[in-house]
Design a protein around this motif. Structure first.
Motif, PDB file in Angstrom:
ATOM      1  N   PRO B  11     -32.843 -25.224 -21.008  1.00 32.61           N
ATOM      2  CA  PRO B  11     -32.817 -25.087 -19.549  1.00 32.61           C
ATOM      3  C   PRO B  11     -32.781 -26.395 -18.757  1.00 32.61           C
ATOM      4  CG  PRO B  11     -34.962 -24.426 -20.433  1.00 32.61           C
ATOM      5  CD  PRO B  11     -34.086 -24.689 -21.606  1.00 32.61           C
ATOM      6  N   GLU B  52     -39.025 -25.487 -25.077  1.00 32.16           N
ATOM      7  CA  GLU B  52     -40.354 -24.890 -24.865  1.00 32.16           C
ATOM      8  C   GLU B  52     -40.726 -25.113 -23.396  1.00 32.16           C
ATOM      9  OE1 GLU B  52     -41.870 -26.179 -29.361  1.00 32.16           O
ATOM     10  OE2 GLU B  52     -42.232 -27.496 -27.669  1.00 32.16           O
ATOM     11  N   CYS B  53     -39.966 -24.485 -22.495  1.00 37.71           N
ATOM     12  CA  CYS B  53     -39.991 -24.843 -21.080  1.00 37.71           C
ATOM     13  C   CYS B  53     -40.703 -23.774 -20.252  1.00 37.71           C
ATOM     14  CB  CYS B  53     -38.545 -24.983 -20.600  1.00 37.71           C
ATOM     15  SG  CYS B  53     -38.358 -25.466 -18.879  1.00 37.71           S
ATOM     16  N   TRP B  54     -41.531 -24.225 -19.306  1.00 31.53           N
ATOM     17  CA  TRP B  54     -42.203 -23.281 -18.387  1.00 31.53           C
ATOM     18  C   TRP B  54     -41.471 -23.255 -17.048  1.00 31.53           C
ATOM     19  CZ3 TRP B  54     -46.778 -23.779 -14.717  1.00 31.53           C
ATOM     20  CH2 TRP B  54     -47.349 -22.522 -14.455  1.00 31.53           C
ATOM     21  N   TYR B  55     -40.251 -23.856 -17.015  1.00 30.16           N
ATOM     22  CA  TYR B  55     -39.432 -23.926 -15.792  1.00 30.16           C
ATOM     23  C   TYR B  55     -40.321 -24.197 -14.553  1.00 30.16           C
ATOM     24  CZ  TYR B  55     -40.408 -18.917 -16.673  1.00 30.16           C
ATOM     25  OH  TYR B  55     -41.016 -17.730 -17.011  1.00 30.16           O
ATOM     26  N   CYS B  56     -41.170 -25.250 -14.698  1.00 27.66           N
ATOM     27  CA  CYS B  56     -42.172 -25.493 -13.655  1.00 27.66           C
ATOM     28  C   CYS B  56     -41.741 -26.545 -12.633  1.00 27.66           C
ATOM     29  CB  CYS B  56     -43.518 -25.859 -14.271  1.00 27.66           C
ATOM     30  SG  CYS B  56     -43.496 -27.236 -15.414  1.00 27.66           S
ATOM     31  N   MET B  57     -40.811 -27.465 -13.016  1.00 30.18           N
ATOM     32  CA  MET B  57     -40.196 -28.379 -12.042  1.00 30.18           C
ATOM     33  C   MET B  57     -40.709 -29.809 -11.892  1.00 30.18           C
ATOM     34  SD  MET B  57     -37.543 -27.129 -10.190  1.00 30.18           S
ATOM     35  CE  MET B  57     -37.506 -27.178  -8.393  1.00 30.18           C
ATOM     36  N   PRO B  58     -41.869 -30.235 -12.420  1.00 27.60           N
ATOM     37  CA  PRO B  58     -42.248 -31.631 -12.194  1.00 27.60           C
ATOM     38  C   PRO B  58     -41.162 -32.625 -12.604  1.00 27.60           C
ATOM     39  CG  PRO B  58     -44.108 -30.461 -13.069  1.00 27.60           C
ATOM     40  CD  PRO B  58     -42.946 -29.500 -13.098  1.00 27.60           C
ATOM     41  N   VAL B  70     -33.578 -28.374 -13.444  1.00 22.83           N
ATOM     42  CA  VAL B  70     -34.240 -27.317 -14.217  1.00 22.83           C
ATOM     43  C   VAL B  70     -33.507 -26.005 -13.962  1.00 22.83           C
ATOM     44  CG1 VAL B  70     -36.374 -26.002 -14.525  1.00 22.83           C
ATOM     45  CG2 VAL B  70     -36.489 -28.450 -14.059  1.00 22.83           C
ATOM     46  N   ASN B  71     -33.014 -25.390 -15.022  1.00 25.75           N
ATOM     47  CA  ASN B  71     -32.427 -24.060 -14.916  1.00 25.75           C
ATOM     48  C   ASN B  71     -33.409 -23.038 -15.471  1.00 25.75           C
ATOM     49  OD1 ASN B  71     -29.619 -24.781 -14.040  1.00 25.75           O
ATOM     50  ND2 ASN B  71     -29.739 -25.989 -15.916  1.00 25.75           N
ATOM     51  N   ILE B  72     -33.196 -21.791 -15.133  1.00 23.43           N
ATOM     52  CA  ILE B  72     -34.032 -20.733 -15.706  1.00 23.43           C
ATOM     53  C   ILE B  72     -33.595 -20.525 -17.166  1.00 23.43           C
ATOM     54  CG2 ILE B  72     -34.663 -18.285 -15.509  1.00 23.43           C
ATOM     55  CD1 ILE B  72     -35.617 -19.897 -13.105  1.00 23.43           C
ATOM     56  N   PRO B  73     -34.547 -20.508 -18.118  1.00 19.88           N
ATOM     57  CA  PRO B  73     -34.162 -20.285 -19.516  1.00 19.88           C
ATOM     58  C   PRO B  73     -33.312 -19.013 -19.663  1.00 19.88           C
ATOM     59  CG  PRO B  73     -36.481 -20.873 -19.368  1.00 19.88           C
ATOM     60  CD  PRO B  73     -35.992 -20.676 -17.964  1.00 19.88           C
TER      61      PRO B  73
END
Lengths: 580, 77
Positions: B11, B52-58, B70-73
C-alpha cells in the motif's frame, strides 16, 4: 551494517522509574513521574517511535468521557459507567478519574491541544451516552502527539525507541526489579533495572482476525499485540474480567470508527436497511453491540451510519474531522469506493475481538492508584482495568500512575533479580533465530487469529471453546518448537505472536470461568444465557499460579455512588421499542 | 519445510524523484508504528519492505518532500 541483521548482544542499564509504552498513558506517566522528582531518571521505552506510536498515532477527534463542571458531575459519570458495565465496577478508580480529568483537560489545553468552545468561551460538550453529556470535540486533534513530545523533550525524559519489552523481572520476595527488552532492528537485548515499572502498552488489538483477511487491518493500532497483558501475566499480576471482550461497530472492511461519536451530535444515526433506527443510543456498550449483532443477522441488515439527511455544509464539517484526524485514510477509502456521504450511507460491520479497557471493562487489575497486584508494578491506559477509559482516561490514569510510581521509587532501592531469569528469557527470545528450518511468524499468527475467530468470537459456546483451546495448544507447540525468524524484524513479529497466543489462551480461560452471560455481546454464553447476579456479581481475576493459568472471583468494592434499583438496567434497554 | 516467497501489492508508494533518503533523510522509516519501511541498498530511496500496514499516515504526513503516498491495502479496498 544493514538494518534487521541479527546482532548477538546483551547490556544492562538502570533508572528510577521505567515506563513501557509511549502512546498515550505512557508519555503522561513519564512526564508526571519526572515532574514529581526532577532529579530521578525516568526512561520511556517504546516498541515503535514515541513521536507516532499508539492508538493516537494521528491524533484524536475528541474526548469521549470528559467530566466538565456545568455539564456533568463525577457522581453522574461514575453512575453511568457503573450501569454501562453491568455493575461490575470498582467505583473508586472511576470516581477518581472523573474528579481529576478536568484538570488534565486544562493541562492538555496548556500544551496547545485545543478543545471545542462555544461563543461564550465554554467547552462545547455533546451528548452521546445514554444518560449524561461527556463528548468534547478537538478541532486540532491531529496535534496531540507533537504536543506531548514537546513536553517530554522539555522535561528531559530519556526516550528509547524501537525497544520491545518482553518480560518483567522480580526479586525473590516478589517486588518488581525491571524489564528485559530487545531491539526490534538488531535483536540486541537490553535489561533495564528499575525501582518501579509502569506498563502502558495498549490494547490487545491483534487478537481476532479482521474479516478482510488483512492481518494488520485491525481496529486498534496493529502494533498493539497485547504484549503488556502477556508480560503482566508472566510476572504474576492479576488480570480482571478478560471475558469482557472489546467488539466495536466499524466501517465495514476499513475497520475503523465511522464515527458516531463525531457525527451523532450533528444528527447522524445508526439505521438498518429499512432506514429505521433500532438502537436507543450510539454509545459503545456490550448491550448496544448485541443489538447491532442481532440486526446484522436478522435479515434487516446491513447496518448503516446515516448522514445523507443532513445539510451538505454539516456533512462537510463532519468530513473535515473524520478525514483529518485519528484515521485520516477514511476519506481515501470512501473515495476509492465512490461513496459520498451526501448521497450514500456508510456500511457498518462489527470488529474482531480484542482486549481493551478503553471501551470495555477488562485489563491488568489496578486499584485507584494504578497499582497492580505486584509491588512496584503499575498499569494505565487501554491495558489497565479501569473501564471505558478512552484517551482521556489514559492521560488521567497515566498521570496517577506516574506520581505514585515515583513515590514508590523514592522509598525503595533496586530489587535484586536472578541472573538465571535473564538467561532463560534470552534463550526464549532468540530461539526462533537459532533454527535453520521451520514455520515463519506470519503463518503462526494467521492460524492463531483465525482460530480465535472460529472458536472464541461470541456467541461463546462451551464445546467450541474446548475444541478451540485444543487447536490453540497444537499451534502453540508449533510456535515454541518450530517458529523461525530470519532477521530482527521477523523476530519482532515472532515475539508479538507469542503475546497474541497468550492473550488467546487468557480470553478462552476467562470466558469459560464465568458461567453466566453479561455485558451484552461481550460475554454472551449460549450455555449460560442469563445474567446470574447471585453467583457472578463479581470480578474475575486471572493469574499465573504455580505456572498454571488460574481464575478466581473477587468481590466488587462497595459503591461510592449508590445506584437505585430502577437505574441498574438502563443499558439493557437499548433496542428501540415499537411505539403504539 | 522449505519456504516460498508470497507476492503482495504493497500500500505505501514512494516517489523516488522526490525522496531524499539518499541525502540522509529517514523520517518515514523513523515514524512508522509497524516499522515496515526501509531504505533500499540499491536505490538509496525509501520503500515498503514489509506488507504489514495499518494505513495510518504518519509516513505520508511527516515526509518533508511529499514523496510518500499511503494507499488502502488491496484486500480491504
Amino acid at each position: 551494517m544493514a538494518l534487521d541483521q541479527i546482532v548477538d548482544g546483551l547490556s544492562e542499564v538502570s533508572c528510577d522509574v521505567l515506563v513501557i509504552g509511549g502512546g498515550t498513558a505512557g508519555p503522561m506517566a513519564a512526564l508526571k513521574a519526572k515532574l514529581k522528582n526532577p532529579k530521578a531518571n525516568v526512561v520511556l521505552l517504546e516498541k515503535a517511535n514515541v513521536k507516532r506510536s499508539g492508538a493516537i498515532s494521528m491524533g484524536m477527534d475528541g474526548l469521549n468521557n470528559a467530566v466538565i463542571p456545568g455539564y456533568a458531575t463525577p457522581e453522574q459519570y461514575t453512575k453511568e459507567i457503573t450501569i454501562a458495565n453491568d455493575g461490575i465496577v470498582d467505583q473508586k478508580a472511576v470516581y477518581k478519574y472523573a474528579q481529576n480529568c478536568y484538570k488534565i483537560i486544562e493541562e492538555l489545553d496548556s500544551f496547545g491541544i485545543r478543545f471545542l468552545k462555544n461563543e461564550n468561551g465554554d467547552y462545547a460538550v455533546k451528548k452521546v451516552h445514554h444518560i449524561g453529556t461527556y463528548v468534547l470535540p478537538m478541532p486540532n486533534g491531529e496535534t496531540v502527539k507533537k504536543a506531548l513530545y514537546r513536553q517530554l523533550r522539555r522535561a528531559r525524559i530519556l526516550i528509547s525507541n524501537r525497544y520491545m519489552a518482553t518480560r518483567l523481572v522480580k526479586s525473590a520476595d516478589g517486588r518488581i526489579a525491571g524489564a528485559i527488552s530487545v531491539n526490534t532492528r538488531t535483536a540486541e537485548m537490553l535489561v533495564i533495572k528499575a525501582k518501579a515499572v509502569i506498563l502502558c502498552m495498549g490494547a490487545a488489538g491483534r487478537l481476532g482476525l479482521p474479516t478482510s483477511g488483512y492481518m494488520f487491518g485491525t481496529y486498534e493500532n496493529a502494533a498493539n499485540s497485547g504484549d503488556g497483558y502477556a508480560m503482566a501475566y508472566h510476572a504474576g499480576a492479576a488480570l480482571a474480567n478478560l471475558e469482557c471482550f472489546q467488539i466495536n461497530p466499524l466501517i465495514k472492511d476499513y475497520n475503523g470508527p465511522a464515527c458516531a461519536y463525531v457525527a451523532g451530535p450533528f444528527g447522524a444515526y445508526t439505521a438498518n436497511n429499512e432506514g429505521s433506527r433500532f438502537i436507543e443510543c450510539d454509545y459503545w456498550s456490550g448491550q448496544m453491540m448485541l443489538e447491532f449483532y442481532n440486526e446484522l443477522l436478522s435479515g434487516k441488515g446491513p447496518v448503516f451510519l446515516q448522514l445523507k439527511h443532513l445539510h451538505p455544509d454539516t456533512i462537510s464539517e463532519i468530513e473535515s474531522t473524520l478525514h483529518k484526524v485519528e484515521r485520516p485514510t477514511r476519506g481515501l477509502f470512501q473515495q476509492g469506493r465512490g461513496v459520498d456521504y451526501r448521497s450514500e450511507s456508510i456500511e457498518m460491520h462489527i470488529s474482531e475481538i480484542g482486549f481493551c479497557s478503553g471501551h470495555s471493562a477488562s485489563g491488568v487489575f489496578v486499584d485507584d492508584n494504578a497499582r497492580t497486584t505486584v509491588p512496584g508494578l503499575y498499569a494505565a491506559g487501554d491495558m489497565a482495568s479501569v473501564p471505558h477509559n478512552y484517551m482521556l482516561g489514559a492521560f488521567t490514569n497515566g498521570s496517577v500512575a506516574g506520581i505514585d510510581a515515583m513515590e514508590f521509587a523514592d522509598n525503595h532501592d533496586f530489587a535484586e533479580f536472578d541472573a538465571a531469569d535473564v538467561a532463560m528469557e534470552r534463550d526464549r527470545v532468540m530461539a526462533p533465530t537459532k533454527r535453520e528450518d521451520g514455520i515463519p511468524p506470519n503463518q503462526i499468527e494467521y492460524k492463531t487469529r483465525r482460530l480465535v475467530n472460529d472458536y472464541l468470537q461470541p456467541p461463546k459456546v462451551t464445546r467450541k471453546y474446548e475444541l478451540g483451546m485444543r487447536r490453540l495448544a497444537e499451534t502453540r507447540e508449533d510456535m515454541q518448537e518450530r517458529m523461525i525468524a530470519r532477521n530482527a524484524h521477523e523476530l519482532l513479529r515472532a515475539l508479538e505472536v507469542q503475546s497474541i497466543m497468550d492473550c488467546a489462551d487468557m480470553a478462552a480461560h476467562a470466558s469459560l470461568y464465568r458461567e453466566e452471560s453479561r455485558w451484552g455481546l461481550y460475554h454472551w454464553r449460549t450455555d449460560f444465557p442469563e445474567k446470574d447476579n447471585e453467583n457472578w456479581f463479581c470480578h474475575t481475576l486471572l493469574s499465573k499460579q504455580d505456572g498454571r493459568m488460574t481464575s478466581e472471583k473477587r468481590a466488587v468494592e462497595p459503591y461510592v455512588v449508590p445506584i437505585a434499583d430502577d437505574e441498574k438496567d438502563l443499558y439493557d434497554k437499548q433496542r428501540i421499542r415499537a411505539s403504539a | 519445510m522449505p519456504l516460498a516467497s508470497y507476492q503482495t501489492s504493497v500500500p505505501v508508494v514512494v516517489d523516488d524523484a522526490k525522496c531524499i533518503a539518499d541525502k540522509g533523510c529517514t523520517v518515514c522509516v523513523d515514524v512508522c508504528p509497524l516499522d515496515v519501511l526501509r531504505i533500499s541498498d540499491m536505490t538509496n530511496k525509501a520503500y515498503m519492505a514489509y506488507d504489514e500496514c495499518w494505513y495510518c499516515m504518519p509516513c505520508e504526513a511527516d515526509c518533508p518532500t511529499g514523496a510518500v503516498t499511503v494507499n488502502i491495502p488491496y484486500l480491504l479496498r
